[in-house]
Design a protein around this motif. Sequence first.
Motif, PDB file in Angstrom:
ATOM      1  N   HIS A  76      -0.859   3.110  -9.153  1.00  0.00           N
ATOM      2  CA  HIS A  76       0.232   3.921  -8.601  1.00  0.00           C
ATOM      3  C   HIS A  76      -0.237   4.668  -7.353  1.00  0.00           C
ATOM      4  CE1 HIS A  76       3.699   6.560  -8.369  1.00  0.00           C
ATOM      5  NE2 HIS A  76       2.876   7.586  -8.347  1.00  0.00           N
ATOM      6  N   GLU A  77      -1.398   5.293  -7.428  1.00  0.00           N
ATOM      7  CA  GLU A  77      -1.938   6.021  -6.274  1.00  0.00           C
ATOM      8  C   GLU A  77      -2.219   5.083  -5.111  1.00  0.00           C
ATOM      9  OE1 GLU A  77      -2.160   9.308  -5.757  1.00  0.00           O
ATOM     10  OE2 GLU A  77      -1.205   9.550  -7.707  1.00  0.00           O
ATOM     11  N   SER A  78      -2.725   3.897  -5.416  1.00  0.00           N
ATOM     12  CA  SER A  78      -3.002   2.912  -4.377  1.00  0.00           C
ATOM     13  C   SER A  78      -1.716   2.495  -3.669  1.00  0.00           C
ATOM     14  CB  SER A  78      -3.689   1.690  -4.991  1.00  0.00           C
ATOM     15  OG  SER A  78      -3.822   0.664  -4.048  1.00  0.00           O
ATOM     16  N   HIS A  79      -0.664   2.238  -4.454  1.00  0.00           N
ATOM     17  CA  HIS A  79       0.626   1.850  -3.874  1.00  0.00           C
ATOM     18  C   HIS A  79       1.222   2.996  -3.068  1.00  0.00           C
ATOM     19  CE1 HIS A  79       1.500  -1.700  -6.822  1.00  0.00           C
ATOM     20  NE2 HIS A  79       0.433  -1.883  -6.083  1.00  0.00           N
ATOM     21  N   LYS A  80       1.065   4.200  -3.584  1.00  0.00           N
ATOM     22  CA  LYS A  80       1.568   5.383  -2.896  1.00  0.00           C
ATOM     23  C   LYS A  80       0.869   5.535  -1.539  1.00  0.00           C
ATOM     24  CE  LYS A  80       2.103  10.326  -3.878  1.00  0.00           C
ATOM     25  NZ  LYS A  80       1.820  11.348  -4.891  1.00  0.00           N
ATOM     26  N   GLN A  81      -0.442   5.362  -1.523  1.00  0.00           N
ATOM     27  CA  GLN A  81      -1.218   5.455  -0.289  1.00  0.00           C
ATOM     28  C   GLN A  81      -0.818   4.351   0.687  1.00  0.00           C
ATOM     29  OE1 GLN A  81      -3.253   7.795   0.749  1.00  0.00           O
ATOM     30  NE2 GLN A  81      -3.799   6.763   2.636  1.00  0.00           N
ATOM     31  N   ALA A  82      -0.661   3.139   0.183  1.00  0.00           N
ATOM     32  CA  ALA A  82      -0.273   2.011   1.042  1.00  0.00           C
ATOM     33  C   ALA A  82       1.110   2.259   1.650  1.00  0.00           C
ATOM     34  CB  ALA A  82      -0.279   0.706   0.249  1.00  0.00           C
ATOM     35  N   ALA A  83       2.029   2.792   0.853  1.00  0.00           N
ATOM     36  CA  ALA A  83       3.373   3.085   1.359  1.00  0.00           C
ATOM     37  C   ALA A  83       3.324   4.164   2.431  1.00  0.00           C
ATOM     38  CB  ALA A  83       4.289   3.511   0.208  1.00  0.00           C
ATOM     39  N   SER A  84       2.484   5.150   2.215  1.00  0.00           N
ATOM     40  CA  SER A  84       2.341   6.222   3.196  1.00  0.00           C
ATOM     41  C   SER A  84       1.774   5.692   4.508  1.00  0.00           C
ATOM     42  CB  SER A  84       1.433   7.318   2.629  1.00  0.00           C
ATOM     43  OG  SER A  84       1.225   8.326   3.575  1.00  0.00           O
ATOM     44  N   GLU A  85       0.772   4.827   4.401  1.00  0.00           N
ATOM     45  CA  GLU A  85       0.178   4.227   5.602  1.00  0.00           C
ATOM     46  C   GLU A  85       1.199   3.357   6.330  1.00  0.00           C
ATOM     47  OE1 GLU A  85      -3.372   2.214   4.323  1.00  0.00           O
ATOM     48  OE2 GLU A  85      -4.351   4.090   3.758  1.00  0.00           O
ATOM     49  N   LYS A  86       1.979   2.583   5.580  1.00  0.00           N
ATOM     50  CA  LYS A  86       2.999   1.722   6.184  1.00  0.00           C
ATOM     51  C   LYS A  86       4.055   2.571   6.893  1.00  0.00           C
ATOM     52  CE  LYS A  86       5.077  -2.292   6.692  1.00  0.00           C
ATOM     53  NZ  LYS A  86       4.559  -3.357   7.494  1.00  0.00           N
ATOM     54  N   ALA A  87       4.468   3.663   6.263  1.00  0.00           N
ATOM     55  CA  ALA A  87       5.452   4.551   6.882  1.00  0.00           C
ATOM     56  C   ALA A  87       4.890   5.149   8.169  1.00  0.00           C
ATOM     57  CB  ALA A  87       5.853   5.654   5.908  1.00  0.00           C
ATOM     58  N   SER A  88       3.635   5.527   8.147  1.00  0.00           N
ATOM     59  CA  SER A  88       2.998   6.078   9.344  1.00  0.00           C
ATOM     60  C   SER A  88       2.949   5.040  10.461  1.00  0.00           C
ATOM     61  CB  SER A  88       1.583   6.552   9.005  1.00  0.00           C
ATOM     62  OG  SER A  88       0.936   7.044  10.149  1.00  0.00           O
ATOM     63  N   GLN A  89       2.611   3.813  10.123  1.00  0.00           N
ATOM     64  CA  GLN A  89       2.579   2.739  11.115  1.00  0.00           C
ATOM     65  C   GLN A  89       3.973   2.498  11.694  1.00  0.00           C
ATOM     66  OE1 GLN A  89       0.974  -0.553   8.923  1.00  0.00           O
ATOM     67  NE2 GLN A  89      -1.140   0.146   9.094  1.00  0.00           N
ATOM     68  N   ASN A  90       4.985   2.520  10.828  1.00  0.00           N
ATOM     69  CA  ASN A  90       6.364   2.308  11.293  1.00  0.00           C
ATOM     70  C   ASN A  90       6.804   3.436  12.228  1.00  0.00           C
ATOM     71  OD1 ASN A  90       6.692  -0.118   9.963  1.00  0.00           O
ATOM     72  ND2 ASN A  90       7.663   0.790   8.175  1.00  0.00           N
ATOM     73  N   ARG A  91       6.447   4.675  11.880  1.00  0.00           N
ATOM     74  CA  ARG A  91       6.795   5.798  12.761  1.00  0.00           C
ATOM     75  C   ARG A  91       6.128   5.636  14.120  1.00  0.00           C
ATOM     76  NH1 ARG A  91       6.122   8.670   7.945  1.00  0.00           N
ATOM     77  NH2 ARG A  91       3.980   9.231   8.504  1.00  0.00           N
ATOM     78  N   GLU A  92       4.871   5.218  14.112  1.00  0.00           N
ATOM     79  CA  GLU A  92       4.137   5.022  15.360  1.00  0.00           C
ATOM     80  C   GLU A  92       4.790   3.927  16.200  1.00  0.00           C
ATOM     81  OE1 GLU A  92       1.690   5.597  18.419  1.00  0.00           O
ATOM     82  OE2 GLU A  92       1.744   6.877  16.639  1.00  0.00           O
ATOM     83  N   LYS A  93       5.175   2.823  15.568  1.00  0.00           N
ATOM     84  CA  LYS A  93       5.844   1.737  16.298  1.00  0.00           C
ATOM     85  C   LYS A  93       7.162   2.204  16.900  1.00  0.00           C
ATOM     86  CE  LYS A  93       4.034  -2.192  13.658  1.00  0.00           C
ATOM     87  NZ  LYS A  93       4.383  -3.255  12.703  1.00  0.00           N
ATOM     88  N   ILE A  94       7.935   2.933  16.110  1.00  0.00           N
ATOM     89  CA  ILE A  94       9.227   3.428  16.602  1.00  0.00           C
ATOM     90  C   ILE A  94       9.015   4.390  17.764  1.00  0.00           C
ATOM     91  CG2 ILE A  94      11.231   4.878  16.012  1.00  0.00           C
ATOM     92  CD1 ILE A  94      11.040   3.578  13.169  1.00  0.00           C
ATOM     93  N   SER A  95       8.061   5.271  17.614  1.00  0.00           N
ATOM     94  CA  SER A  95       7.759   6.229  18.676  1.00  0.00           C
ATOM     95  C   SER A  95       7.340   5.502  19.952  1.00  0.00           C
ATOM     96  CB  SER A  95       6.659   7.182  18.210  1.00  0.00           C
ATOM     97  OG  SER A  95       6.339   8.101  19.222  1.00  0.00           O
ATOM     98  N   GLN A  96       6.509   4.493  19.800  1.00  0.00           N
ATOM     99  CA  GLN A  96       6.071   3.717  20.966  1.00  0.00           C
ATOM    100  C   GLN A  96       7.237   2.974  21.603  1.00  0.00           C
ATOM    101  OE1 GLN A  96       2.877   3.787  22.319  1.00  0.00           O
ATOM    102  NE2 GLN A  96       3.999   2.830  23.987  1.00  0.00           N
ATOM    103  N   THR A  97       8.133   2.432  20.770  1.00  0.00           N
ATOM    104  CA  THR A  97       9.310   1.740  21.283  1.00  0.00           C
ATOM    105  C   THR A  97      10.195   2.703  22.069  1.00  0.00           C
ATOM    106  OG1 THR A  97       9.257   0.159  19.463  1.00  0.00           O
ATOM    107  CG2 THR A  97      11.345   0.385  20.627  1.00  0.00           C
ATOM    108  N   VAL A  98      10.361   3.905  21.557  1.00  0.00           N
ATOM    109  CA  VAL A  98      11.159   4.911  22.258  1.00  0.00           C
ATOM    110  C   VAL A  98      10.522   5.220  23.613  1.00  0.00           C
ATOM    111  CG1 VAL A  98      11.862   7.346  22.231  1.00  0.00           C
ATOM    112  CG2 VAL A  98      12.177   5.929  20.192  1.00  0.00           C
TER     113      VAL A  98
END
Length: 100
Positions: free
Chosen positions: A58-80
Amino acid sequence: MNKDQVTGKIDQAVGKVQQNVGESVGNEKLANKGVVNQVKGAAKETWGDAKDAAKEIHESHKQAASEKASQNREKISQTVDDTKEKAKGKIEEFKERHSA
């Protein structure tokens, strides 16, 4: 180590002592009770192991989801930022074409 793992180990140790004492004094009932307690303890410990494994996953999945969300935010920010720069360039081109 969680509570189930600890109590499981304790139950197994107590059961082993009961079995040895029962066998030493010729008390089959006590020896059998010791074996039963060892089995119960092993089951508790295994349940505790399973709970720990589930928690780790559960913690591993939670961490992976958090990292994925961070990557997505970074991509969106860069796109903007990229879109904003592109728009500025187009505005400058437009101004140059229509300047006197």
